[in-house]
Design a protein around this motif. Structure first.
Motif, PDB file in Angstrom:
ATOM      1  N   PRO A 156       0.879  -1.059  -0.098  1.00 30.87           N
ATOM      2  CA  PRO A 156       0.055  -0.048  -0.177  1.00 30.87           C
ATOM      3  C   PRO A 156       0.808   1.190  -0.122  1.00 30.87           C
ATOM      4  CG  PRO A 156       0.074  -0.972   2.425  1.00 30.87           C
ATOM      5  CD  PRO A 156       0.869  -2.005   1.392  1.00 30.87           C
ATOM      6  N   ILE A 157       0.419   2.198  -0.921  1.00 28.16           N
ATOM      7  CA  ILE A 157       1.309   3.503  -0.962  1.00 28.16           C
ATOM      8  C   ILE A 157       0.396   4.603  -1.175  1.00 28.16           C
ATOM      9  CG2 ILE A 157       3.235   2.237  -2.176  1.00 28.16           C
ATOM     10  CD1 ILE A 157       2.461   3.783  -4.740  1.00 28.16           C
ATOM     11  N   GLU A 158       0.969   5.923  -0.514  1.00 31.26           N
ATOM     12  CA  GLU A 158       0.333   6.873  -0.678  1.00 31.26           C
ATOM     13  C   GLU A 158       1.448   8.293  -0.831  1.00 31.26           C
ATOM     14  OE1 GLU A 158      -3.311   7.872   1.401  1.00 31.26           O
ATOM     15  OE2 GLU A 158      -2.284   9.688   2.549  1.00 31.26           O
ATOM     16  N   SER A 159       1.070   8.899  -1.826  1.00 35.19           N
ATOM     17  CA  SER A 159       1.977  10.074  -2.125  1.00 35.19           C
ATOM     18  C   SER A 159       1.821  11.165  -1.010  1.00 35.19           C
ATOM     19  CB  SER A 159       1.769  10.724  -3.288  1.00 35.19           C
ATOM     20  OG  SER A 159       0.137  10.873  -3.348  1.00 35.19           O
ATOM     21  N   GLU A 160       2.733  10.989   0.022  1.00 34.83           N
ATOM     22  CA  GLU A 160       2.843  11.678   1.191  1.00 34.83           C
ATOM     23  C   GLU A 160       2.864  13.466   1.146  1.00 34.83           C
ATOM     24  OE1 GLU A 160       5.022  10.292   4.442  1.00 34.83           O
ATOM     25  OE2 GLU A 160       4.701   8.060   4.042  1.00 34.83           O
ATOM     26  N   ALA A 161       3.690  13.746   0.006  1.00 35.93           N
ATOM     27  CA  ALA A 161       4.069  15.039  -0.281  1.00 35.93           C
ATOM     28  C   ALA A 161       2.908  15.926  -0.542  1.00 35.93           C
ATOM     29  CB  ALA A 161       5.147  15.147  -1.200  1.00 35.93           C
ATOM     30  N   ASP A 162       1.834  15.189  -1.306  1.00 37.27           N
ATOM     31  CA  ASP A 162       0.614  15.842  -1.421  1.00 37.27           C
ATOM     32  C   ASP A 162      -0.635  15.410  -1.022  1.00 37.27           C
ATOM     33  OD1 ASP A 162      -0.177  13.547  -3.345  1.00 37.27           O
ATOM     34  OD2 ASP A 162       1.664  14.109  -4.490  1.00 37.27           O
ATOM     35  N   GLY A 163      -0.192  14.813   0.205  1.00 37.02           N
ATOM     36  CA  GLY A 163      -1.781  14.303   0.844  1.00 37.02           C
ATOM     37  C   GLY A 163      -2.448  13.108   0.201  1.00 37.02           C
ATOM     38  N   GLY A 164      -1.579  12.464  -0.709  1.00 32.32           N
ATOM     39  CA  GLY A 164      -2.662  11.375  -1.482  1.00 32.32           C
ATOM     40  C   GLY A 164      -3.064  11.729  -2.690  1.00 32.32           C
ATOM     41  N   MET A 165      -2.814  13.001  -3.044  1.00 32.05           N
ATOM     42  CA  MET A 165      -3.743  13.595  -4.224  1.00 32.05           C
ATOM     43  C   MET A 165      -3.304  12.896  -5.520  1.00 32.05           C
ATOM     44  SD  MET A 165      -3.850  17.519  -5.793  1.00 32.05           S
ATOM     45  CE  MET A 165      -2.227  17.462  -6.521  1.00 32.05           C
ATOM     46  N   SER A 168      -3.004   7.023  -4.253  1.00 31.37           N
ATOM     47  CA  SER A 168      -3.276   6.470  -2.974  1.00 31.37           C
ATOM     48  C   SER A 168      -3.708   5.122  -3.301  1.00 31.37           C
ATOM     49  CB  SER A 168      -4.273   6.987  -2.127  1.00 31.37           C
ATOM     50  OG  SER A 168      -4.546   6.673  -0.844  1.00 31.37           O
ATOM     51  N   ASP A 169      -3.051   4.109  -3.588  1.00 28.51           N
ATOM     52  CA  ASP A 169      -3.334   2.839  -3.900  1.00 28.51           C
ATOM     53  C   ASP A 169      -2.438   1.786  -3.690  1.00 28.51           C
ATOM     54  OD1 ASP A 169      -4.451   0.839  -5.892  1.00 28.51           O
ATOM     55  OD2 ASP A 169      -5.376   2.353  -6.952  1.00 28.51           O
ATOM     56  N   ALA A 170      -1.953   0.733  -4.302  1.00 30.03           N
ATOM     57  CA  ALA A 170      -1.020  -0.411  -4.032  1.00 30.03           C
ATOM     58  C   ALA A 170      -0.305  -0.640  -5.358  1.00 30.03           C
ATOM     59  CB  ALA A 170      -1.689  -1.521  -3.601  1.00 30.03           C
ATOM     60  N   ILE A 171       1.102  -0.932  -5.138  1.00 31.00           N
ATOM     61  CA  ILE A 171       1.930  -1.538  -6.317  1.00 31.00           C
ATOM     62  C   ILE A 171       2.662  -2.791  -5.964  1.00 31.00           C
ATOM     63  CG2 ILE A 171       2.549   1.079  -6.861  1.00 31.00           C
ATOM     64  CD1 ILE A 171       5.229   0.395  -5.619  1.00 31.00           C
ATOM     65  N   ALA A 326      -2.614  13.991 -14.123  1.00 26.63           N
ATOM     66  CA  ALA A 326      -1.734  14.575 -13.036  1.00 26.63           C
ATOM     67  C   ALA A 326      -2.022  13.802 -11.791  1.00 26.63           C
ATOM     68  CB  ALA A 326      -1.977  16.003 -12.869  1.00 26.63           C
ATOM     69  N   ALA A 327      -3.366  13.326 -11.773  1.00 21.00           N
ATOM     70  CA  ALA A 327      -3.850  12.569 -10.227  1.00 21.00           C
ATOM     71  C   ALA A 327      -4.488  11.331 -10.636  1.00 21.00           C
ATOM     72  CB  ALA A 327      -4.696  13.500  -9.785  1.00 21.00           C
ATOM     73  N   PRO A 328      -3.585  10.125 -11.075  1.00 15.83           N
ATOM     74  CA  PRO A 328      -4.218   8.853 -11.384  1.00 15.83           C
ATOM     75  C   PRO A 328      -4.876   8.350 -10.619  1.00 15.83           C
ATOM     76  CG  PRO A 328      -2.014   9.170 -12.134  1.00 15.83           C
ATOM     77  CD  PRO A 328      -2.131  10.418 -11.428  1.00 15.83           C
ATOM     78  N   SER A 329      -4.680   8.266  -9.281  1.00 23.09           N
ATOM     79  CA  SER A 329      -5.509   7.423  -8.407  1.00 23.09           C
ATOM     80  C   SER A 329      -5.525   8.058  -6.893  1.00 23.09           C
ATOM     81  CB  SER A 329      -4.856   6.121  -8.170  1.00 23.09           C
ATOM     82  OG  SER A 329      -5.465   5.041  -7.370  1.00 23.09           O
ATOM     83  N   ALA A 331      -6.806   9.882  -3.403  1.00 21.25           N
ATOM     84  CA  ALA A 331      -7.275   9.206  -2.108  1.00 21.25           C
ATOM     85  C   ALA A 331      -8.838   9.608  -1.934  1.00 21.25           C
ATOM     86  CB  ALA A 331      -6.470   9.649  -0.949  1.00 21.25           C
ATOM     87  N   PHE A 332      -9.322  10.647  -2.710  1.00 21.05           N
ATOM     88  CA  PHE A 332     -10.430  11.452  -2.354  1.00 21.05           C
ATOM     89  C   PHE A 332     -11.836  10.502  -2.807  1.00 21.05           C
ATOM     90  CE2 PHE A 332      -7.351  14.845  -3.650  1.00 21.05           C
ATOM     91  CZ  PHE A 332      -6.993  15.060  -2.199  1.00 21.05           C
ATOM     92  N   ASP A 333     -12.847  10.876  -2.071  1.00 16.34           N
ATOM     93  CA  ASP A 333     -14.029   9.957  -2.217  1.00 16.34           C
ATOM     94  C   ASP A 333     -15.110  10.658  -2.875  1.00 16.34           C
ATOM     95  OD1 ASP A 333     -13.123   7.647  -0.826  1.00 16.34           O
ATOM     96  OD2 ASP A 333     -13.567   8.511   0.948  1.00 16.34           O
ATOM     97  N   GLY A 334     -15.036  12.163  -2.474  1.00 11.18           N
ATOM     98  CA  GLY A 334     -16.301  12.819  -3.217  1.00 11.18           C
ATOM     99  C   GLY A 334     -15.819  13.337  -4.769  1.00 11.18           C
ATOM    100  N   VAL A 335     -15.232  14.738  -5.057  1.00 13.98           N
ATOM    101  CA  VAL A 335     -14.525  15.091  -6.117  1.00 13.98           C
ATOM    102  C   VAL A 335     -13.483  14.128  -6.509  1.00 13.98           C
ATOM    103  CG1 VAL A 335     -13.513  16.985  -7.436  1.00 13.98           C
ATOM    104  CG2 VAL A 335     -15.327  17.175  -5.590  1.00 13.98           C
ATOM    105  N   MET A 336     -13.293  13.391  -7.589  1.00 14.20           N
ATOM    106  CA  MET A 336     -12.325  12.627  -7.988  1.00 14.20           C
ATOM    107  C   MET A 336     -12.120  12.691  -9.368  1.00 14.20           C
ATOM    108  SD  MET A 336     -14.096   8.989  -7.533  1.00 14.20           S
ATOM    109  CE  MET A 336     -15.084   9.544  -5.952  1.00 14.20           C
ATOM    110  N   ALA A 337     -10.942  12.151  -9.975  1.00 13.59           N
ATOM    111  CA  ALA A 337     -10.737  11.752 -11.348  1.00 13.59           C
ATOM    112  C   ALA A 337     -10.967  10.386 -11.533  1.00 13.59           C
ATOM    113  CB  ALA A 337      -9.312  12.036 -11.684  1.00 13.59           C
TER     114      ALA A 337
END
Length: 353
Positions: A156-165, A168-171, A326-329, A331-337
């Motif tokens: 499990p990983i999350e881009s900490e620098a941008d707060g998971g923007m 926020s997924d797994a590799i 720019a934000a492939p995956s 962490a957000f649940d509402g507004v998302m790509a």
């Protein structure tokens, strides 16, 4: 009573346990196990072999949750305008001590669609009924230094620098982190843009469980610094696949990679009030409009819901501008790509225990 005297009582309780199990109640066994851990040093001094203590303790620790979820979503692009759903979700998270250095972890999730009361996890039915079983994470980790950690497997990983923007997924790969006030994080592996067949909000089966067409090579480097008051970081992410344009839904995206730079940070005004912001830009895709290659997020938060503290709560307000390029995956649940629907807008949330 001294700790040494208490250890003697624990040793006697251990002696009462037959090798093929414990004759007392489960609660009594659990209490003895806890006391064995607490008084391990004293028991060793009493001559109770350490490996005997470890063998009596469960090597695998299970935890998890059962949840009911209800979702109602209204979007202009959705046929019919609104979609609702409800499901029961069982999540299990076993942890296993492999040896003195390595620990294994997994996260398994089973969901049953409560609308149809259908509990099948496979089949050719369309709609798919929204039920599934998934092993979301399975990895091993070890600490190689006081502030150094290695994780290997489906991590499990999350881009900490941008707060998971950004992600926020797994590799399927590895993550190495090191540092305290200043921390560096290096990741490399394979990332699946569509990790298997699943149903969309309308219950229609999408994706191909046997297909690797949307798997990409992934690598990232993050550098962060933090104190009790603030956190700041910068990161670089690269996703490389000939199918990148297909996934982000941009027909004119001719490059075979996403190269995303991001910066972000947060500031704690009090122990409850914080403000966070992040910005990301994809430097690839020269034929694509610049507005489709950036993402940003600003969020003001107050408190948080703590599962161990009934009555605790958190609220937030955020403005998000998210694109797949720019934000492939995120962490957000509402507004998302999501899918090929890049989204922007306000999002408000409340969590309560």
């Amino acid at each position: 009573m001294t700790r040494y005297e208490m250890a003697q009582i624990v040793a006697k309780a251990m002696a009462k346990q037959p090798n093929n199990g414990f004759s007392g109640a489960r609660a009594d066994k659990a209490m003895v196990d806890k006391l064995m851990v607490e008084f391990k040093d004293e028991l060793t001094n009493l001559g109770v072999r350490l490996d005997d203590i470890e063998k009596r303790l469960d090597n695998v620790i299970w935890s998890g949750s059962v949840a009911y979820e209800y979702n109602s979503d209204k979007s202009d692009w959705r046929p019919g305008g609104r979609s609702t759903g409800q499901k029961m979700v069982l999540t299990l998270t076993p942890t296993m001590a492999i040896n003195d250095h390595w620990t294994a972890h997994a996260t398994m999730e089973f969901a049953m669609d409560a609308n149809s009361a259908h509990n099948s996890t496979a089949g050719d039915d369309v709609p798919y009924n929204g039920s599934y079983f998934s092993v979301k994470e399975i990895f091993a980790e070890t600490d190689f230094a006081e502030n150094g950690n290695i994780m290997l497997g489906h991590v499990p990983i999350e881009s900490e620098a941008d707060g998971g923007m950004v992600i926020s997924d797994a590799i399927a790969g590895a993550q190495i982190s090191y540092g305290d006030k200043w921390k560096g994080i290096l990741r490399a592996g394979r990332f699946n843009f569509d990790p298997g067949a699943h149903s969309n909000e309308d219950g229609v089966l999408i994706g191909d469980p046997a297909s690797n067409s949307l798997v990409s090579n992934y690598a990232s480097l993050e550098v962060l610094t933090s104190t009790d008051k603030y956190t700041f970081g910068a990161a670089y992410h690269t996703f490389r696949s000939s199918k990148v344009g297909e996934y982000i839904g941009l027909a004119d995206y001719t490059d075979d990679s996403l190269n995303v730079w991001s910066v972000g940070g947060s500031y704690n005004f009090t122990d409850k009030i914080s403000l966070g912001a992040a910005y990301a830009k994809n430097t690839k895709g020269s034929d694509v409009d610049a507005s489709m290659k950036k993402a940003y997020n600003v969020q003001l938060s107050y408190g948080e819901a703590d599962p161990s503290a009934p009555g605790s709560f958190g609220v937030y307000a955020a403005y998000r501008y998210l694109t797949r390029a720019a934000a492939p995956s995120p962490a957000f649940d509402g507004v998302m790509a999501t899918g090929d629907q890049n989204q922007k807008g306000w999002e408000f949330g409340l969590s309560y225990t």
